[in-house]
Design an enzyme around this catalytic site. Structure first.
Site, PDB file in Angstrom:
ATOM      1  N   GLU A 195      -9.386  -5.173  -4.668  1.00 14.74           N
ATOM      2  CA  GLU A 195      -8.433  -4.361  -3.853  1.00 14.74           C
ATOM      3  C   GLU A 195     -10.072  -3.368  -3.228  1.00 14.74           C
ATOM      4  O   GLU A 195      -9.845  -3.413  -1.968  1.00 14.74           O
ATOM      5  CB  GLU A 195      -7.697  -3.145  -4.386  1.00 14.74           C
ATOM      6  CG  GLU A 195      -6.579  -3.878  -5.740  1.00 14.74           C
ATOM      7  CD  GLU A 195      -5.329  -4.074  -4.092  1.00 14.74           C
ATOM      8  OE1 GLU A 195      -5.720  -3.662  -3.189  1.00 14.74           O
ATOM      9  OE2 GLU A 195      -4.251  -4.338  -4.471  1.00 14.74           O
ATOM     10  N   SER A 213       0.530  -0.703  -0.050  1.00 16.82           N
ATOM     11  CA  SER A 213       0.041  -0.310  -0.337  1.00 16.82           C
ATOM     12  C   SER A 213       0.908   1.421  -0.153  1.00 16.82           C
ATOM     13  O   SER A 213       1.797   1.769  -1.222  1.00 16.82           O
ATOM     14  CB  SER A 213      -0.973  -0.278   0.897  1.00 16.82           C
ATOM     15  OG  SER A 213      -2.305   0.731   1.481  1.00 16.82           O
ATOM     16  N   HIS A 246      -7.507  -5.477  -0.384  1.00 14.10           N
ATOM     17  CA  HIS A 246      -6.024  -5.258  -0.354  1.00 14.10           C
ATOM     18  C   HIS A 246      -5.997  -5.353   1.124  1.00 14.10           C
ATOM     19  O   HIS A 246      -6.606  -5.706   2.056  1.00 14.10           O
ATOM     20  CB  HIS A 246      -6.869  -3.286   0.220  1.00 14.10           C
ATOM     21  CG  HIS A 246      -5.451  -2.697   0.164  1.00 14.10           C
ATOM     22  ND1 HIS A 246      -4.620  -2.426  -0.624  1.00 14.10           N
ATOM     23  CD2 HIS A 246      -5.115  -1.480   1.144  1.00 14.10           C
ATOM     24  CE1 HIS A 246      -4.392  -1.826  -0.681  1.00 14.10           C
ATOM     25  NE2 HIS A 246      -4.364  -1.018   0.755  1.00 14.10           N
TER      26      HIS A 246
END
Length: 447
Positions: free
Chosen positions: A318, A194, A411
């Protein structure tokens, strides 16, 4: 369980850790002087040498952030403070005949939260497979990732890209010291997820990071996280205003504010920016200075980034995480329509046509995830791949629990495989044997 202490002498002094479960661990080794007092908002300086033995058995402070983000377990929170520039090392207990590969992990959290002490980032599974694992803290938010250098005066200098300078100094520490822990300084892989994945891309374009790592892995890098010096100066002026100061007398307010006050002002700056649709997130790196001369993707396209092998990719779902937590992404029709309001009609149609079921919920979530993460990964892969070996992946795997919850391969879920969570006692309860085999394959291939 048998446990004993272990000592290593670094360039700054001797550090004592402990040995348990087949690995040596050292926690919160300082790699820089505490950036406090006159050193607030200044480039980091190497840690000062110490006499005797420094005990590195437990985690010390993480970077100032909202209290809720510093959670380490049920009812357990890590203390926060500006004296946070430390790293952790895990190495196999049984010494190797040859120096081991080194893996340096940069945590995510939108450049405003996170810590290397977060339990999921425990690198024991990686170390047991034959590497020396390092995880790094860096300054976050207003104290490290908001460029306030435009508020400098003749008397007080504020440096730009503080977090990036922190990361570069931590990688220099690895070069100078990791051999003493059994690692090979010539075989360092830097990896992150990330915002940490975004930071990996930034390091690729930072001249000061040249030669500090040999490979890079970027897991779900985020888009829209860099800004020009002009945009950064606008955000800096707004930040000073939130603190109740003008651009010309901001220094005094910045130096006197407590970390909690700076975090609160930073959150207001973010919220105001989202509301005003400024088109840029205020927190993160700025390009146009000596530390980061070019936008990272531009540097890659021009062949000016470090030409090391890169693995970059995203997860299949995600956006689903952000429908439950941190509703920052455009994952529904009204948010997407607002996002595309200024786009030419033909271009807008081309985007939405790529998602045949739009505006159904699943299509909106997919579009939002691609907007926030897919676009960044694809852009990095295309640009870096012109000049260096580049491998693009998509991670689709999700155990039944994640599928049943509706999150899927969302994610950050690849971290469960990368760090071997599926092979722990908790992982055994969540997954089937086939799941754990998949996870082992990911851990192996990351190395």
């Amino acid at each position: 369980m048998h446990e004993h202490t272990v000592r290593v002498t670094t360039a700054a002094g001797t550090v004592e850790g402990f040995t348990r479960d087949g690995v040596h661990r050292w926690r919160s080794i300082p790699y820089a002087r505490p950036p406090v007092g006159a050193l607030r908002f200044r480039a980091p300086e190497p840690a000062q040498p110490w006499r005797g033995v420094r005990y590195c058995h437990g985690f010390t402070k993480c970077a100032p952030q909202e209290h809720r983000y510093a959670v380490l377990g049920v009812g357990k929170y890590q203390p926060m403070g500006e004296d946070c520039l430390s790293l952790n090392v895990i190495a196999p207990e049984v010494p190797s005949a040859e120096p081991l590969p080194v893996m340096v992990f940069i945590h995510g959290g939108g450049y405003i939260m996170g810590s290397s002490a977060t339990p999921i980032y425990d690198g024991v599974a990686l170390a047991k497979r034959g590497c020396v694992y390092v995880s790094v803290n860096y300054r976050l938010g207003a104290l490290g990732c908001l460029d306030l250098s435009s508020l400098s005066t003749a008397d007080v200098t504020i440096d730009s890209n503080l977090f990036l300078r922190d990361l570069i100094l931590s990688l220099r520490w690895v070069q100078d010291n990791i051999a003493a822990f059994g690692g090979d300084p010539a075989n360092v892989t830097v990896f992150g997820e990330s915002a940490g994945a975004h930071a990996v891309g930034v390091l690729l374009a930072a001249p000061g990071a040249e030669g500090l790592f040999a490979q890079a892995i970027s897991e779900s890098p985020a888009s829209g996280m860099t800004r020009s010096t002009d945009v950064a100066a606008e955000f800096a002026a707004r930040f000073a205003s939130i603190l109740g100061a003008s651009k010309h007398d901001a220094i005094d307010a910045l130096m006197k504010a407590t970390p909690a006050e700076l975090v609160a002002a930073q959150n207001r700056l973010i919220n105001d920016g989202v509301r005003d649709m400024l088109g840029a997130f205020p927190i993160g790196p700025v390009f146009g200075d000596d530390t980061l001369p070019l936008d990272p993707v531009d540097a890659m396209q021009q062949g000016k980034a470090h030409r090391v092998p890169l693995i970059v990719g995203t997860n299949a779902d995600e956006g689903r995480l952000f429908t439950r937590f941190l509703p920052l992404l455009p994952t529904n029709e009204p948010m997407i329509e607002a996002l595309l309001a200024e786009v030419e009609p033909a271009e807008r149609a081309r985007i939405t046509d790529a998602y045949p079921d739009y505006p159904e919920r699943s299509a909106c979530i997919q579009l939002g995830g691609d907007f926030a993460f897919g676009s960044a990964a694809w852009g990095m892969a295309e640009a870096h791949g012109r000049h260096a070996p580049t491998y693009l992946y998509r991670y689709d795997y999700a155990p039944k629990v994640l599928r049943w919850s509706g999150l899927g391969a969302t994610h950050a879920t690849e971290l469960l495989a990368v760090f071997g969570t599926y092979r722990t006692r908790l992982g055994a309860l969540l997954t089937a044997p086939a799941d754990r085999r998949s996870a082992m394959r990911v851990t192996r291939e990351v190395q």
